[in-house]
Design a protein around this motif. Structure first.
Motif, PDB file in Angstrom:
ATOM      1  N   ARG A 126      61.604  48.247 -66.450  1.00  0.00           N
ATOM      2  CA  ARG A 126      62.693  47.572 -65.739  1.00  0.00           C
ATOM      3  C   ARG A 126      62.187  46.423 -64.872  1.00  0.00           C
ATOM      4  NH1 ARG A 126      67.730  45.739 -65.858  1.00  0.00           N
ATOM      5  NH2 ARG A 126      68.537  45.384 -63.743  1.00  0.00           N
ATOM      6  N   TYR A 127      61.061  46.659 -64.195  1.00  0.00           N
ATOM      7  CA  TYR A 127      60.592  45.669 -63.230  1.00  0.00           C
ATOM      8  C   TYR A 127      59.364  44.886 -63.711  1.00  0.00           C
ATOM      9  CZ  TYR A 127      63.952  48.162 -60.430  1.00  0.00           C
ATOM     10  OH  TYR A 127      65.119  48.739 -59.974  1.00  0.00           O
ATOM     11  N   LYS A 128      59.079  45.054 -65.020  1.00  0.00           N
ATOM     12  CA  LYS A 128      58.000  44.279 -65.657  1.00  0.00           C
ATOM     13  C   LYS A 128      56.673  44.435 -64.906  1.00  0.00           C
ATOM     14  CE  LYS A 128      61.103  40.807 -67.688  1.00  0.00           C
ATOM     15  NZ  LYS A 128      62.332  41.548 -67.400  1.00  0.00           N
ATOM     16  N   LEU A 129      56.311  45.690 -64.684  1.00  0.00           N
ATOM     17  CA  LEU A 129      55.056  46.012 -64.005  1.00  0.00           C
ATOM     18  C   LEU A 129      54.020  46.455 -65.032  1.00  0.00           C
ATOM     19  CD1 LEU A 129      56.507  48.143 -61.052  1.00  0.00           C
ATOM     20  CD2 LEU A 129      55.954  45.696 -61.022  1.00  0.00           C
ATOM     21  N   ASP A 130      52.787  46.009 -64.882  1.00  0.00           N
ATOM     22  CA  ASP A 130      51.719  46.405 -65.801  1.00  0.00           C
ATOM     23  C   ASP A 130      51.224  47.820 -65.523  1.00  0.00           C
ATOM     24  OD1 ASP A 130      51.763  43.898 -67.062  1.00  0.00           O
ATOM     25  OD2 ASP A 130      50.406  43.038 -65.562  1.00  0.00           O
ATOM     26  N   SER A 131      51.339  48.241 -64.265  1.00  0.00           N
ATOM     27  CA  SER A 131      50.893  49.584 -63.878  1.00  0.00           C
ATOM     28  C   SER A 131      51.577  49.966 -62.572  1.00  0.00           C
ATOM     29  CB  SER A 131      49.372  49.625 -63.712  1.00  0.00           C
ATOM     30  OG  SER A 131      48.967  48.736 -62.678  1.00  0.00           O
ATOM     31  N   LEU A 132      51.396  51.214 -62.177  1.00  0.00           N
ATOM     32  CA  LEU A 132      51.963  51.708 -60.927  1.00  0.00           C
ATOM     33  C   LEU A 132      50.839  52.208 -60.020  1.00  0.00           C
ATOM     34  CD1 LEU A 132      55.034  53.766 -62.218  1.00  0.00           C
ATOM     35  CD2 LEU A 132      55.100  51.520 -61.106  1.00  0.00           C
TER      36      LEU A 132
END
Length: 284
Positions: free
Chosen positions: A226-232
């Motif tokens: 959803r938020y176009k993140l590569d990792s958390l």
């Protein structure tokens, strides 16, 4: 946060009494729950009050929950004089199965009435549920017209009323009612995540952190997509800050606008924009 809020207004206590008094007027009960929080959206007091009546449990908003999990809940809840169905009151998905299941639950009673010469029997059913599970949407869909107010804020319906439907069932609407004390903090959190408790009495930023903590553990792919993140990150606040920068929720000197990003996160979760998510499972 959850333990200290004052959210049990007098009209909810009054509604609880009215439901108990009105049970003698109906043949069965339809209980509506949120399919994302099936356990947390069940009012234990109402369940106890209605335990001797045949009951249909509608797992509403099934388009927002994980299909396999919702199916597991249907199997888990369906027993004796209770049947569970996955439905979407806005689209009408699954609502056609209600009459069939009600007839099955009431078959013996209806057969006795017919044996006594009583024909053209109208089945009367009480509709119960906590705030914001979609009771008004369900009733309007069943009636084929807008007969009750719809709102995304808890407590829109204020008093009981009878509504005729196109399938030969009369529905008694009742206001959404919560219960005085949450035995588990996670129940209160789940209710707050889905909007059953008014945001005005919550710490919205803390609530958003708790939601991210849960999603990064059970639904990390939904967040990243959803938020176009590569990792958390492991820290929920760090993830919120990344999301805020992706969405431009910043103020002067590049500082994070925590209130803005918190409101956005909760709105997008409640609206299904983060994908299908179930916050509870039968084997939890």
């Amino acid at each position: 946060m959850i333990e200290s809020i004052n959210w049990f207004p007098g009209h909810m206590a009054k509604t609880r009494r009215e439901i108990q008094e009105s049970l003698k007027l109906v043949d069965a009960v339809i209980e509506i729950r949120d399919s994302r929080i099936v356990k947390s959206s069940a009012n234990p007091q109402i369940i106890d009050i209605c335990k001797n009546k045949p009951r249909i449990i509608l797992l509403n908003k099934c388009d927002l929950s994980e299909g396999k999990v919702t199916k597991a809940w249907v199997d888990f809840l369906s027993k004796d004089n209770v049947r569970a169905l996955a439905v979407n009151s806005m689209s009408g998905l699954g609502l056609n199965n209600i009459k069939v299941e009600v007839d099955k639950l009431l078959k013996e009673k209806m057969d006795r009435m017919r044996s006594k010469g009583v024909t053209n029997v109208i089945t009367r059913v009480m509709v119960v549920g906590i705030p914001n599970v979609g009771k008004s949407s369900f009733i309007n869909k069943m009636a084929g017209s807008r007969v009750t107010k719809i709102g995304d804020r808890p407590g829109v319906t204020k008093s009981k009323q009878w509504i005729k439907t196109k399938i030969g069932i009369e529905l008694m609407d009742t206001p959404g009612v919560l219960w005085p004390k949450f035995e588990e903090k996670k129940v209160g959190l789940n209710l707050a995540f889905t909007g059953a408790i008014k945001d005005e009495i919550m710490d919205i930023e803390e609530l958003a952190i708790k939601l991210i903590e849960k999603l990064q553990k059970y639904n990390p792919d939904n967040l990243m997509k959803r938020y176009k993140l590569d990792s958390l990150e492991e820290d929920a606040l760090a993830n919120i800050e990344m999301i805020a920068r992706k969405r431009g929720a910043v103020v002067s000197k590049g500082n994070i606008d925590y209130n803005r990003v918190s409101v956005m996160l909760l709105d997008e979760f409640r609206g299904g924009k983060l994908g299908q998510i179930s916050l509870e499972r039968p084997n939890d």
